[in-house]
Design a protein around this motif. Sequence first.
Motif, short mmCIF file in Angstrom:
data_model
loop_
_atom_site.label_atom_id
_atom_site.label_comp_id
_atom_site.label_asym_id
_atom_site.label_seq_id
_atom_site.Cartn_x
_atom_site.Cartn_y
_atom_site.Cartn_z
N ARG A 163 2.02 24.47 -27.17
CA ARG A 163 2.81 23.81 -28.23
C ARG A 163 2.11 22.54 -28.68
NH1 ARG A 163 8.53 24.40 -25.19
NH2 ARG A 163 8.86 26.60 -25.68
N VAL A 164 2.21 22.27 -29.97
CA VAL A 164 1.61 21.06 -30.52
C VAL A 164 2.46 19.86 -30.11
CG1 VAL A 164 0.92 19.86 -32.64
CG2 VAL A 164 0.75 22.36 -32.52
N VAL A 165 1.83 18.91 -29.42
CA VAL A 165 2.53 17.69 -29.03
C VAL A 165 2.06 16.48 -29.83
CG1 VAL A 165 3.19 18.41 -26.70
CG2 VAL A 165 0.96 17.34 -27.06
N ALA A 166 0.91 16.62 -30.49
CA ALA A 166 0.43 15.51 -31.33
C ALA A 166 -0.42 16.04 -32.46
CB ALA A 166 -0.36 14.51 -30.50
N SER A 167 -0.19 15.47 -33.61
CA SER A 167 -1.00 15.64 -34.81
C SER A 167 -0.90 14.26 -35.45
CB SER A 167 -0.38 16.73 -35.69
OG SER A 167 -1.03 16.80 -36.92
N SER A 168 -1.76 13.38 -34.98
CA SER A 168 -1.52 11.96 -35.19
C SER A 168 -2.74 11.24 -35.75
CB SER A 168 -1.14 11.34 -33.85
OG SER A 168 -1.13 9.96 -33.90
N PHE A 169 -2.45 10.15 -36.46
CA PHE A 169 -3.50 9.27 -36.95
C PHE A 169 -3.77 8.13 -35.97
CE2 PHE A 169 -1.60 11.19 -40.71
CZ PHE A 169 -2.71 11.66 -41.36
N GLY A 170 -3.02 8.07 -34.87
CA GLY A 170 -3.17 7.00 -33.89
C GLY A 170 -4.54 7.04 -33.22
N ASP A 171 -4.94 5.91 -32.66
CA ASP A 171 -6.27 5.88 -32.03
C ASP A 171 -6.26 6.68 -30.73
OD1 ASP A 171 -6.22 2.46 -30.80
OD2 ASP A 171 -5.68 4.26 -29.76
N GLU A 172 -7.43 7.13 -30.36
CA GLU A 172 -7.58 8.06 -29.23
C GLU A 172 -7.04 7.48 -27.92
OE1 GLU A 172 -11.14 10.74 -27.21
OE2 GLU A 172 -11.64 9.24 -28.74
N GLU A 173 -7.39 6.26 -27.60
CA GLU A 173 -6.95 5.70 -26.32
C GLU A 173 -5.43 5.55 -26.27
OE1 GLU A 173 -7.70 1.88 -23.37
OE2 GLU A 173 -8.79 2.00 -25.26
N THR A 174 -4.85 5.04 -27.33
CA THR A 174 -3.39 4.87 -27.36
C THR A 174 -2.69 6.21 -27.24
OG1 THR A 174 -3.59 2.89 -28.72
CG2 THR A 174 -1.45 4.00 -28.73
N MET A 175 -3.14 7.19 -28.01
CA MET A 175 -2.48 8.50 -27.99
C MET A 175 -2.66 9.22 -26.66
SD MET A 175 -0.66 8.86 -30.60
CE MET A 175 -0.21 10.56 -30.30
N THR A 176 -3.86 9.19 -26.09
CA THR A 176 -4.05 9.88 -24.80
C THR A 176 -3.26 9.20 -23.70
OG1 THR A 176 -6.15 8.71 -24.43
CG2 THR A 176 -6.27 10.95 -25.38
N ASN A 177 -3.12 7.88 -23.77
CA ASN A 177 -2.27 7.18 -22.79
C ASN A 177 -0.81 7.59 -22.96
OD1 ASN A 177 -4.31 5.81 -21.45
ND2 ASN A 177 -4.18 4.03 -22.80
N ARG A 178 -0.34 7.70 -24.19
CA ARG A 178 1.04 8.15 -24.43
C ARG A 178 1.24 9.57 -23.90
NH1 ARG A 178 3.13 7.76 -30.33
NH2 ARG A 178 5.02 8.46 -29.28
N LEU A 179 0.27 10.44 -24.16
CA LEU A 179 0.36 11.82 -23.67
C LEU A 179 0.38 11.85 -22.14
CD1 LEU A 179 -2.10 13.42 -26.22
CD2 LEU A 179 0.32 14.02 -25.98
N ALA A 180 -0.44 11.02 -21.52
CA ALA A 180 -0.49 10.98 -20.05
C ALA A 180 0.84 10.51 -19.47
CB ALA A 180 -1.63 10.07 -19.59
N ARG A 181 1.49 9.55 -20.13
CA ARG A 181 2.78 9.05 -19.64
C ARG A 181 3.91 10.04 -19.90
NH1 ARG A 181 0.89 4.38 -21.97
NH2 ARG A 181 2.29 4.61 -23.73
N ALA A 182 3.90 10.68 -21.06
CA ALA A 182 5.04 11.52 -21.46
C ALA A 182 4.92 12.98 -21.04
CB ALA A 182 5.22 11.45 -22.97
N VAL A 183 3.70 13.49 -20.92
CA VAL A 183 3.55 14.93 -20.69
C VAL A 183 2.88 15.22 -19.35
CG1 VAL A 183 2.65 17.10 -21.62
CG2 VAL A 183 3.39 15.30 -23.19
N SER A 184 1.67 14.72 -19.16
CA SER A 184 0.92 14.98 -17.93
C SER A 184 -0.27 14.03 -17.85
CB SER A 184 0.41 16.42 -17.91
OG SER A 184 -0.50 16.61 -16.83
N THR A 185 -0.64 13.68 -16.65
CA THR A 185 -1.83 12.84 -16.49
C THR A 185 -3.12 13.63 -16.69
OG1 THR A 185 -1.79 13.21 -14.10
CG2 THR A 185 -0.71 11.21 -14.93
N THR A 230 -10.46 15.32 -41.25
CA THR A 230 -9.77 15.98 -42.36
C THR A 230 -9.98 15.15 -43.63
OG1 THR A 230 -7.66 14.81 -42.23
CG2 THR A 230 -7.97 16.68 -40.70
N PRO A 231 -9.62 15.66 -44.78
CA PRO A 231 -9.70 14.88 -46.02
C PRO A 231 -8.79 13.66 -46.03
CG PRO A 231 -9.38 17.22 -46.52
CD PRO A 231 -9.23 17.05 -45.04
N ILE A 232 -7.82 13.61 -45.12
CA ILE A 232 -6.91 12.46 -45.08
C ILE A 232 -7.20 11.54 -43.90
CG2 ILE A 232 -5.06 13.51 -46.43
CD1 ILE A 232 -3.67 14.24 -43.80
N GLY A 233 -8.28 11.78 -43.20
CA GLY A 233 -8.67 10.94 -42.08
C GLY A 233 -8.79 11.73 -40.79
#
Length: 188
Positions: free
Chosen positions: A46-68, A33-36
């Motif tokens: 449902r949208v669970v993430a729209s984040s500037f975080g790095d891919e590995e950190t965010m996918t690990n968070r998603l795996a722990r909080a939502v589903s592996t 996007t124009p902002i990164g």
Amino acid sequence: MDDLESRLSRLTAPDLKPPVFPTADVAYTLHDTPIGTMLLAVANGRVVASSFGDEETMTNRLARAVSTRVLRQPRPLDDVRRQLDEYLAGRRHEFDLEVDLALATPFQRLVLTDLPTYTSYGRTTTYGELAGELHKPKAARAVGTALGGNPVCVVLPCHRVIGSSGALTGYAGGLDAKRFLLNLEAKS
């Protein structure tokens, strides 16, 4: 080795199709996007993430909080990407997306759930004012911390919250991104 070669030679073209993966419980993509680059993710529509975080950190968070079962599958995010692009081009003022705050803490949920109620397109509020609206007038700093970890940036407009002096303060995408978003909304 001859046995393997023999078996491979008997395979026909239809047998050599690429594997078909099941639909993920959490589908995500990286979107420039124009902002990164933003990581966008959906679960159960449902949208669970729209984040500037790095891919590995965010996918690990998603795996722990939502589903592996977190897979990079951009197609389920077509509508999210389209709406985000329209917003960033100034052609959309509100998102028509369902949000799931699975990655948010209980206090973040309190702050983020009604955030669009306290700010509107082109208008800002302060951390202190938002804390007051939440009936926690001494929690301005805690509100700032909660917004700083917003897992659904832009869609839930934490960029509209500024310091009491009018100064731009922290934003997960950086102050240039926050400035871009506020300037975009000010033009409309």
